[in-house]
Design an enzyme around this catalytic site. Structure first.
Site, PDB file in Angstrom:
ATOM      1  N   LYS A 165       3.298   4.070   6.714  1.00 17.34           N
ATOM      2  CA  LYS A 165       2.196   4.699   6.737  1.00 17.34           C
ATOM      3  C   LYS A 165       1.405   4.522   8.159  1.00 17.34           C
ATOM      4  O   LYS A 165       1.084   5.564   8.810  1.00 17.34           O
ATOM      5  CB  LYS A 165       0.871   4.196   5.626  1.00 17.34           C
ATOM      6  CG  LYS A 165       1.396   4.568   4.403  1.00 17.34           C
ATOM      7  CD  LYS A 165       0.323   3.958   3.283  1.00 17.34           C
ATOM      8  CE  LYS A 165       1.108   4.319   1.780  1.00 17.34           C
ATOM      9  NZ  LYS A 165       0.225   3.740   0.772  1.00 17.34           N
ATOM     10  N   GLN A 172      -3.763  -0.977  -0.397  1.00 18.58           N
ATOM     11  CA  GLN A 172      -2.262  -0.765  -0.617  1.00 18.58           C
ATOM     12  C   GLN A 172      -2.481  -1.625  -1.933  1.00 18.58           C
ATOM     13  O   GLN A 172      -2.668  -2.828  -2.439  1.00 18.58           O
ATOM     14  CB  GLN A 172      -1.438  -1.546   0.119  1.00 18.58           C
ATOM     15  CG  GLN A 172       0.161  -1.290  -0.290  1.00 18.58           C
ATOM     16  CD  GLN A 172       0.352   0.328  -0.365  1.00 18.58           C
ATOM     17  OE1 GLN A 172       0.029   1.037   0.401  1.00 18.58           O
ATOM     18  NE2 GLN A 172       1.310   0.496  -1.325  1.00 18.58           N
ATOM     19  N   ASP A 228      -7.126   7.992  -0.540  1.00 18.95           N
ATOM     20  CA  ASP A 228      -6.243   7.899  -1.633  1.00 18.95           C
ATOM     21  C   ASP A 228      -6.372   8.344  -2.658  1.00 18.95           C
ATOM     22  O   ASP A 228      -5.572   8.883  -3.545  1.00 18.95           O
ATOM     23  CB  ASP A 228      -5.772   6.269  -2.137  1.00 18.95           C
ATOM     24  CG  ASP A 228      -4.788   5.579  -1.527  1.00 18.95           C
ATOM     25  OD1 ASP A 228      -3.614   6.343  -1.393  1.00 18.95           O
ATOM     26  OD2 ASP A 228      -4.720   4.533  -1.279  1.00 18.95           O
TER      27      ASP A 228
HETATM   28  N1  GUN Z   1       0.776   1.662  -4.365  1.00 15.48           N
HETATM   29  C1  GUN Z   1       2.063   2.800  -4.728  1.00 15.48           C
HETATM   30  N2  GUN Z   1       1.373   3.823  -4.325  1.00 15.48           N
HETATM   31  C2  GUN Z   1       0.389   3.740  -3.740  1.00 15.48           C
HETATM   32  C3  GUN Z   1      -0.355   4.809  -3.076  1.00 15.48           C
HETATM   33  O1  GUN Z   1      -0.448   6.002  -3.081  1.00 15.48           O
HETATM   34  N3  GUN Z   1      -1.588   4.166  -2.627  1.00 15.48           N
HETATM   35  C4  GUN Z   1      -2.015   2.930  -2.368  1.00 15.48           C
HETATM   36  N4  GUN Z   1      -2.996   2.438  -1.601  1.00 15.48           N
HETATM   37  N5  GUN Z   1      -1.071   1.982  -3.006  1.00 15.48           N
HETATM   38  C5  GUN Z   1      -0.127   2.462  -3.597  1.00 15.48           C
END
Ligand code: GUN
Length: 280
Positions: free
Chosen positions: A50, A94, A117
Site C-alpha cells: 500500500k 491494518q 477502508d
Molecule cells: N486486512 C485484510 N484486508 C484488509 C483491508 O482491506 N483493509 C485493512 N485495513 N485490513 C485488511
C-alpha cells in the site's frame, strides 16, 4: 470456449496512472496514515504494498507501527491524534489486530471522513441505503474490474461465496446497486455446487483453497477469485481451482494479479477522494 483472463495488474496500473495525473492537475498531495499493530507477516507485506502504491501516485504515507503488546488505549489514543490532525486525509488500520484489541471499537473510532477502508458503520450504512460514502476497497475493485472488462452486471445472477464484512457483504450491496440478482452462500449453504452452477458471475471470498472447481461453474460464467492462499509447494493460489475452470468460464481473475492489486488501487482512489473533500 476460450477463457479470458481479467488482469487486475493491468487495470490497477491504469487506475493508478489516472489518479497520479489527477493529483498533478489538482496540485495536492493527500496524506494517508497507515497503522500496523504487531508483526503479522502477511499484514507487513500488505502495508508495504500500500505504501509503495502511495509513493507511485503522489500520496504521502505516514507509517505508525505499534508493538504487538500495545493496549487498546494505545491504539485509540493514536487514532484520536490522527483524527485531529488536519494534515491527515485518510487513516488505515491494518487488520487483523492482535486478539486482545477490540477491532470494532478501533474502527468505529476513526473519523468517518478519513475512513478510506470504508469499514466505519456510517460508511457501511451509506452503502446499504445508497448514499455517498467510502466503500470497502476489495468489492469496489471487483466492480471496477467488471466495468473495465465490459462485463454487464444488470439482470445477471451473481453468487457470492463468503459473507465477511470486508468482502462478501459489501459485494452483495454493490452488485445489487448494479441491478444484479444476488445469492449469498456461506458455510451453512447445503449445496454450494447447486448455487454456483446457476451463476452468471461467481465471486469467491472464503479463504479456503479450491472451494470452487470447474465442475461447479456454468459454461460461460465469470469467475472472480478473492482468495490468497498457498498451495502445498508454497505457491500463491486463490479460492478457485484456476486450471479446472479453463475452457468453462468466459472470464477469470488470476491469483496473484487479479483482485489483489485492485484493492490497492481502490484504496488510492479513496485517499484521493478524501483529500479532495477536505481540501477543495
Ligand atoms: N486486512 C485484510 N484486508 C484488509 C483491508 O482491506 N483493509 C485493512 N485495513 N485490513 C485488511
Amino acid at each position: 470456449m476460450e477463457t479470458k483472463i481479467i488482469s487486475g495488474t493491468e487495470i490497477s496500473t491504469a487506475i493508478k496512472d489516472e489518479l497520479k495525473d489527477e493529483l498533478e492537475r489538482l496540485s495536492i498531495t493527500p496524506t494517508l496514515a497507515v497503522v500496523l499493530v504487531g508483526d503479522n507477516q502477511a499484514s507487513k507485506v500488505y502495508v508495504s504494498n500500500k505504501e509503495k502504491a502511495c509513493h507511485q501516485i503522489g500520496i504521502k504515507s505516514m507509517s505508525y507501527t505499534l508493538p504487538a503488546d500495545s493496549t487498546q488505549e494505545d491504539v485509540l489514543d493514536l487514532i484520536e491524534v490522527l483524527n485531529a490532525d488536519k494534515n491527515v486525509d485518510g487513516i488505515l488500520v491494518q487488520l487483523p489486530l492482535p486478539a486482545h484489541i477490540d477491532e470494532h471499537k478501533v474502527i468505529q473510532a476513526i473519523d468517518e471522513t478519513k475512513d478510506v477502508d470504508g469499514f466505519h458503520l456510517k460508511n457501511v450504512g451509506a452503502l446499504l441505503v445508497g448514499t455517498d460514502g467510502f466503500v470497502s476497497c476489495t468489492p469496489a475493485g471487483i466492480i471496477e474490474l467488471l466495468k473495465r472488462s465490459n462485463i454487464d452486471v444488470a439482470g445477471k445472477k451473481c453468487v457470492i461465496v463468503g459473507r465477511s464484512n470486508i468482502v462478501g457483504k459489501p459485494m452483495c450491496q454493490l452488485l445489487l446497486r448494479e441491478n444484479a440478482t444476488v445469492v449469498m452462500c456461506h458455510s451453512y449453504t447445503p449445496s454450494l455446487k447447486e448455487e454456483t452452477q446457476q451463476a452468471d458471475i461467481v465471486v469467491v471470498a472464503t479463504g479456503k483453497r479450491n472451494i470452487v472447481t470447474g465442475d461447479m461453474i456454468k459454461p460461460g460464467a465469470v469467475v472472480i477469485d478473492v482468495g490468497i492462499n498457498r498451495d502445498e509447494n508454497g505457491k500463491l493460489c486463490g479460492d478457485v481451482d484456476f486450471n479446472s475452470c479453463q475452457g468453462i468460464a468466459s472470464w477469470i481473475t488470476p491469483v496473484p494479479g487479479g483482485v489483489g492489486p485492485m484493492t490497492i488501487a481502490m484504496l488510492m482512489q479513496n485517499c484521493v477522494r478524501a483529500a479532495k473533500q477536505r481540501r477543495i
